[in-house]
Design a protein around this motif. Structure first.
Motif, PDB file in Angstrom:
ATOM      1  N   SER A 153       0.822  -1.211   0.000  1.00 29.73           N
ATOM      2  CA  SER A 153       0.000   0.000   0.000  1.00 29.73           C
ATOM      3  C   SER A 153       0.857   1.263   0.000  1.00 29.73           C
ATOM      4  CB  SER A 153      -0.906   0.007   1.233  1.00 29.73           C
ATOM      5  OG  SER A 153      -1.578   1.245   1.372  1.00 29.73           O
ATOM      6  N   ASN A 154       0.318   2.327  -0.577  1.00 31.31           N
ATOM      7  CA  ASN A 154       0.979   3.637  -0.566  1.00 31.31           C
ATOM      8  C   ASN A 154       0.527   4.511   0.605  1.00 31.31           C
ATOM      9  OD1 ASN A 154       0.272   3.096  -3.808  1.00 31.31           O
ATOM     10  ND2 ASN A 154       2.408   3.616  -3.387  1.00 31.31           N
ATOM     11  N   VAL A 250      -5.708  -0.429  -0.779  1.00 28.52           N
ATOM     12  CA  VAL A 250      -5.632  -1.756  -1.406  1.00 28.52           C
ATOM     13  C   VAL A 250      -6.969  -2.499  -1.408  1.00 28.52           C
ATOM     14  CG1 VAL A 250      -4.633  -4.073  -1.200  1.00 28.52           C
ATOM     15  CG2 VAL A 250      -3.163  -2.066  -1.075  1.00 28.52           C
ATOM     16  N   PRO A 251      -7.690  -2.600  -0.274  1.00 30.08           N
ATOM     17  CA  PRO A 251      -8.902  -3.430  -0.264  1.00 30.08           C
ATOM     18  C   PRO A 251      -9.947  -3.037  -1.304  1.00 30.08           C
ATOM     19  CG  PRO A 251      -8.244  -2.919   1.974  1.00 30.08           C
ATOM     20  CD  PRO A 251      -7.381  -2.075   1.071  1.00 30.08           C
ATOM     21  N   GLU A 252     -10.040  -1.746  -1.617  1.00 40.33           N
ATOM     22  CA  GLU A 252     -11.068  -1.295  -2.558  1.00 40.33           C
ATOM     23  C   GLU A 252     -10.533  -1.064  -3.967  1.00 40.33           C
ATOM     24  OE1 GLU A 252      -9.637   2.456  -0.342  1.00 40.33           O
ATOM     25  OE2 GLU A 252     -10.008   0.336   0.093  1.00 40.33           O
ATOM     26  N   ASN A 253      -9.260  -1.334  -4.202  1.00 41.73           N
ATOM     27  CA  ASN A 253      -8.673  -1.070  -5.516  1.00 41.73           C
ATOM     28  C   ASN A 253      -9.104  -2.130  -6.524  1.00 41.73           C
ATOM     29  OD1 ASN A 253      -6.352  -1.356  -7.634  1.00 41.73           O
ATOM     30  ND2 ASN A 253      -6.100   0.684  -6.762  1.00 41.73           N
ATOM     31  N   LYS A 254      -9.899  -1.728  -7.512  1.00 45.18           N
ATOM     32  CA  LYS A 254     -10.479  -2.668  -8.475  1.00 45.18           C
ATOM     33  C   LYS A 254      -9.418  -3.319  -9.354  1.00 45.18           C
ATOM     34  CE  LYS A 254     -14.767  -1.907  -7.248  1.00 45.18           C
ATOM     35  NZ  LYS A 254     -15.520  -2.970  -6.528  1.00 45.18           N
ATOM     36  N   GLU A 255      -8.387  -2.555  -9.731  1.00 45.97           N
ATOM     37  CA  GLU A 255      -7.348  -3.098 -10.608  1.00 45.97           C
ATOM     38  C   GLU A 255      -6.568  -4.215  -9.901  1.00 45.97           C
ATOM     39  OE1 GLU A 255      -7.823   0.105 -10.026  1.00 45.97           O
ATOM     40  OE2 GLU A 255      -8.385   0.969 -11.972  1.00 45.97           O
ATOM     41  N   ILE A 256      -6.251  -3.985  -8.637  1.00 43.19           N
ATOM     42  CA  ILE A 256      -5.534  -5.011  -7.883  1.00 43.19           C
ATOM     43  C   ILE A 256      -6.433  -6.225  -7.638  1.00 43.19           C
ATOM     44  CG2 ILE A 256      -4.537  -5.544  -5.615  1.00 43.19           C
ATOM     45  CD1 ILE A 256      -3.205  -2.809  -5.682  1.00 43.19           C
ATOM     46  N   GLN A 257      -7.715  -5.980  -7.370  1.00 43.69           N
ATOM     47  CA  GLN A 257      -8.655  -7.088  -7.216  1.00 43.69           C
ATOM     48  C   GLN A 257      -8.680  -7.955  -8.481  1.00 43.69           C
ATOM     49  OE1 GLN A 257     -12.551  -5.652  -6.129  1.00 43.69           O
ATOM     50  NE2 GLN A 257     -11.774  -4.480  -4.395  1.00 43.69           N
ATOM     51  N   THR A 258      -8.697  -7.304  -9.632  1.00 41.32           N
ATOM     52  CA  THR A 258      -8.738  -8.031 -10.904  1.00 41.32           C
ATOM     53  C   THR A 258      -7.485  -8.881 -11.087  1.00 41.32           C
ATOM     54  OG1 THR A 258     -10.118  -6.333 -11.948  1.00 41.32           O
ATOM     55  CG2 THR A 258      -8.855  -7.771 -13.418  1.00 41.32           C
ATOM     56  N   ILE A 259      -6.330  -8.308 -10.768  1.00 43.63           N
ATOM     57  CA  ILE A 259      -5.068  -9.053 -10.887  1.00 43.63           C
ATOM     58  C   ILE A 259      -5.105 -10.294 -10.002  1.00 43.63           C
ATOM     59  CG2 ILE A 259      -2.596  -9.002 -10.373  1.00 43.63           C
ATOM     60  CD1 ILE A 259      -2.721  -5.953 -11.056  1.00 43.63           C
ATOM     61  N   ALA A 260      -5.486 -10.113  -8.736  1.00 47.72           N
ATOM     62  CA  ALA A 260      -5.498 -11.227  -7.788  1.00 47.72           C
ATOM     63  C   ALA A 260      -6.435 -12.338  -8.250  1.00 47.72           C
ATOM     64  CB  ALA A 260      -5.900 -10.724  -6.403  1.00 47.72           C
ATOM     65  N   LEU A 261      -7.605 -11.967  -8.717  1.00 49.67           N
ATOM     66  CA  LEU A 261      -8.582 -12.975  -9.123  1.00 49.67           C
ATOM     67  C   LEU A 261      -8.197 -13.668 -10.421  1.00 49.67           C
ATOM     68  CD1 LEU A 261     -11.792 -11.065  -8.043  1.00 49.67           C
ATOM     69  CD2 LEU A 261     -10.939 -13.216  -7.080  1.00 49.67           C
ATOM     70  N   LYS A 262      -7.506 -12.966 -11.309  1.00 50.72           N
ATOM     71  CA  LYS A 262      -7.015 -13.617 -12.528  1.00 50.72           C
ATOM     72  C   LYS A 262      -5.948 -14.657 -12.187  1.00 50.72           C
ATOM     73  CE  LYS A 262      -7.988 -10.287 -16.202  1.00 50.72           C
ATOM     74  NZ  LYS A 262      -7.405  -9.408 -17.249  1.00 50.72           N
ATOM     75  N   VAL A 282     -10.842  -9.205   1.650  1.00 51.02           N
ATOM     76  CA  VAL A 282     -12.236  -9.258   2.131  1.00 51.02           C
ATOM     77  C   VAL A 282     -13.239  -8.898   1.049  1.00 51.02           C
ATOM     78  CG1 VAL A 282     -11.541  -8.755   4.506  1.00 51.02           C
ATOM     79  CG2 VAL A 282     -12.279  -6.882   3.030  1.00 51.02           C
ATOM     80  N   ASN A 283     -12.848  -8.081   0.072  1.00 46.61           N
ATOM     81  CA  ASN A 283     -13.781  -7.647  -0.969  1.00 46.61           C
ATOM     82  C   ASN A 283     -13.699  -8.481  -2.248  1.00 46.61           C
ATOM     83  OD1 ASN A 283     -14.783  -5.474   0.585  1.00 46.61           O
ATOM     84  ND2 ASN A 283     -13.061  -4.184  -0.028  1.00 46.61           N
ATOM     85  N   LEU A 284     -12.812  -9.461  -2.286  1.00 47.64           N
ATOM     86  CA  LEU A 284     -12.640 -10.249  -3.504  1.00 47.64           C
ATOM     87  C   LEU A 284     -13.849 -11.143  -3.740  1.00 47.64           C
ATOM     88  CD1 LEU A 284      -8.898 -11.349  -3.223  1.00 47.64           C
ATOM     89  CD2 LEU A 284      -9.839  -9.412  -4.485  1.00 47.64           C
ATOM     90  N   LYS A 285     -14.349 -11.107  -4.973  1.00 43.33           N
ATOM     91  CA  LYS A 285     -15.468 -11.967  -5.358  1.00 43.33           C
ATOM     92  C   LYS A 285     -15.076 -12.815  -6.564  1.00 43.33           C
ATOM     93  CE  LYS A 285     -19.515  -9.363  -3.729  1.00 43.33           C
ATOM     94  NZ  LYS A 285     -20.801  -8.733  -4.150  1.00 43.33           N
TER      95      LYS A 285
END
Length: 376
Positions: A153-154, A250-262, A282-285
Motif C-alpha cells: 500500500s501507498n 488496497v482493499p477497494e482497488n479494483k485493478e488489484i482485485q482483478t489481478i489477484a482474481l485472474k 475481504v472484498n474479492l469476489k
C-alpha cells in the motif's frame, strides 16, 4: 504546518516529476535490450545502444573480451526471430545524474541454472537515452524464472488522520527471503506505484538489517509497479502484505482485485495474506459472484488484538475478523505472537509477521504440488 509542506511540495514537484520521467525513459531503453536478447531481435538490441558502444565481457580464452555492439547484436540472428530463447530479464536498479545514468539488470537462464548481472552506463544523446557501455558477469543460480507478486500500500497515514503507518517491513522481508531462497522472483505492486511507507523496522534483526542495506531490494520498494504495469499471467501467487497501510487503498482497488482474481481463477494460482494484509482479500469476489472467503478458513490479525482504545483504531474503515465472518468465512487465530497459518485449498493466510515465512513455505509447497499433478 500542512500549508508549509504543500508549498515545499509545489517547489520540488516539477523536478521530481522530471526525474521520474527520465527514469522511465532509461528503463525503456534497457527494456529494448532485454526484449531483444530474450526474443532474438537484433534490431531491438541495436536500438538500445549507441552505435559505437562496446560490451566488456568475459571469455574462456581472454581476460577481457571487448565486443562491438553490432557484433553482439548479430549473434542473436542465429535464433528464430521473435521466439523466446530462455533468457528472462528484469531491471534491478537505475541511478540518474542529469544526462548520465547507471543501471543494473538481471538475466536468468533457468535451463542452464545461470544468472547474469549486467551493468550499464547510459547517456542522453540528442534527447534520447542510449547505452554507451555494458559489462556483465555470470554465476550459478537456482532462480526458476517464476514470479510471486507482493501487494503493498501507498498509505502513509491511518485514514484521514495524521497518525503515521506503513507496510510491515518484517512481513515483507521474512516472506521475500523465503521465496528468494527457493529460487522465486518477487515483484511489488501498489495502487499508485512508486515508493511505499515502511513500518516496524528492527535493525537488531539480522535478516531485516541485511535487506535494509540491500540496494536492489530497497530500490524495488522505492519503485513498486502500478497495477497497469502488471501482467497477471506471469504469477503463480499473490501475497498481501500487512501493516497499518494495508487497511487503506488496497482493499477497494479494483485493478488489484482483478489481478489477484485472474491469478487465482485463470492461472489456478494462490491468493495469500498475512496479518492486516488479510484486509486486502475481504472484498474479492469470484466469477460466481460469491466472496472469496465464503466457507473458507481464514487467518489474519484478530479484532480482539487491536488496541480498541487507541487513536488509530478510530480510523479503521472496517474490522478484518468481523468482515470475514460477515461474508461467510471462518476466522482462525492463535495466541499473540505465535505463528499461525491457515490453508484452505489455494488460499493461504497467516496471523502475524511470525507467520510470514510459514505462509511463503506453504505457497511454495502448493506450487510444487501443482507441478506434480500436471506432470512437470
Amino acid at each position: 504546518m500542512k500549508k508549509i509542506i504543500y508549498f515545499i511540495a509545489l517547489l520540488f514537484l516539477p523536478g521530481l516529476l522530471l526525474a521520474q520521467t527520465e527514469e522511465v525513459l532509461v528503463k525503456k531503453c534497457i527494456d529494448n535490450y532485454i526484449e531483444g536478447s530474450s526474443y532474438n531481435k537484433p534490431e531491438s538490441i541495436e536500438k538500445a545502444f549507441y552505435p559505437e558502444a562496446n560490451l566488456f565481457l568475459s571469455h574462456k580464452d581472454k581476460n577481457l573480451w571487448i565486443v562491438p555492439i553490432n557484433e553482439y547484436a548479430n549473434g542473436f540472428k542465429k535464433g528464430i526471430q521473435g521466439q523466446f530463447n530462455g533468457r528472462i530479464g528484469r531491471i534491478l536498479s537505475v541511478e540518474l545524474y542529469n544526462d548520465i545514468a547507471l543501471a543494473k539488470a538481471e538475466i536468468v537462464i533457468p535451463s542452464k541454472k545461470l544468472e547474469f548481472i549486467d551493468l550499464f552506463l547510459l547517456k542522453k544523446i540528442q534527447g534520447e537515452w542510449k547505452i554507451i557501455s555494458k559489462s556483465a558477469t555470470s554465476l550459478n543460480s537456482n532462480k526458476s524464472g517464476q514470479h510471486i507478486l507482493f501487494i503493498v500500500s501507498n498509505a502513509h497515514y491511518y485514514g484521514k488522520s495524521t497518525i503515521a503507518t506503513g507496510n510491515s517491513f518484517s512481513e515483507i522481508v521474512n516472506a521475500y527471503n523465503t521465496f528468494k531462497t527457493a529460487g522465486y522472483t518477487v515483484d511489488f505492486v501498489s495502487p499508485e506505484g512508486g515508493s511505499i511507507p515502511l513500518a516496524y523496522i528492527n535493525t537488531s534483526d539480522t535478516l531485516q538489517k541485511q535487506y535494509l542495506f540491500d540496494q536492489d531490494f530497497m530500490y524495488a520498494l522505492k519503485s513498486t509497479k502500478k497495477p497497469e504495469e502488471i501482467d497477471s499471467k506471469n504469477y503463480k501467487a499473490v501475497h498481501y502484505i500487512g501493516g497499518g497501510s494495508a487497511m487503506y487503498d488496497v482493499p477497494e482497488n479494483k485493478e488489484i482485485q482483478t489481478i489477484a482474481l485472474k491469478v487465482y481463477e485463470e492461472n489456478k494460482g494462490i491468493i495469500s495474506s498475512v496479518c492486516h494484509g488479510t484486509a486486502g482479500i475481504v472484498n474479492l469476489k469470484t466469477k460466481d459472484g460469491n466472496y472469496l472467503v465464503a466457507g473458507k478458513k481464514i487467518s489474519g490479525y484478530p479484532d480482539s488484538f487491536e488496541k480498541q482504545d487507541g487513536e488509530y483504531y478510530k480510523y479503521f474503515p472496517f474490522l478484518i475478523q468481523k468482515t470475514i465472518e460477515e461474508r461467510g468465512g471462518v476466522f482462525k487465530f492463535s495466541v499473540r505472537n505465535a505463528a499461525h497459518v491457515e490453508t484452505d485449498e489455494r488460499i493461504v493466510t497467516g496471523q502475524n509477521f511470525q507467520s510470514s515465512s510459514g505462509v511463503a513455505l506453504k505457497i511454495i509447497e502448493l506450487i510444487n504440488d501443482g507441478k506434480k499433478e500436471n506432470g512437470i
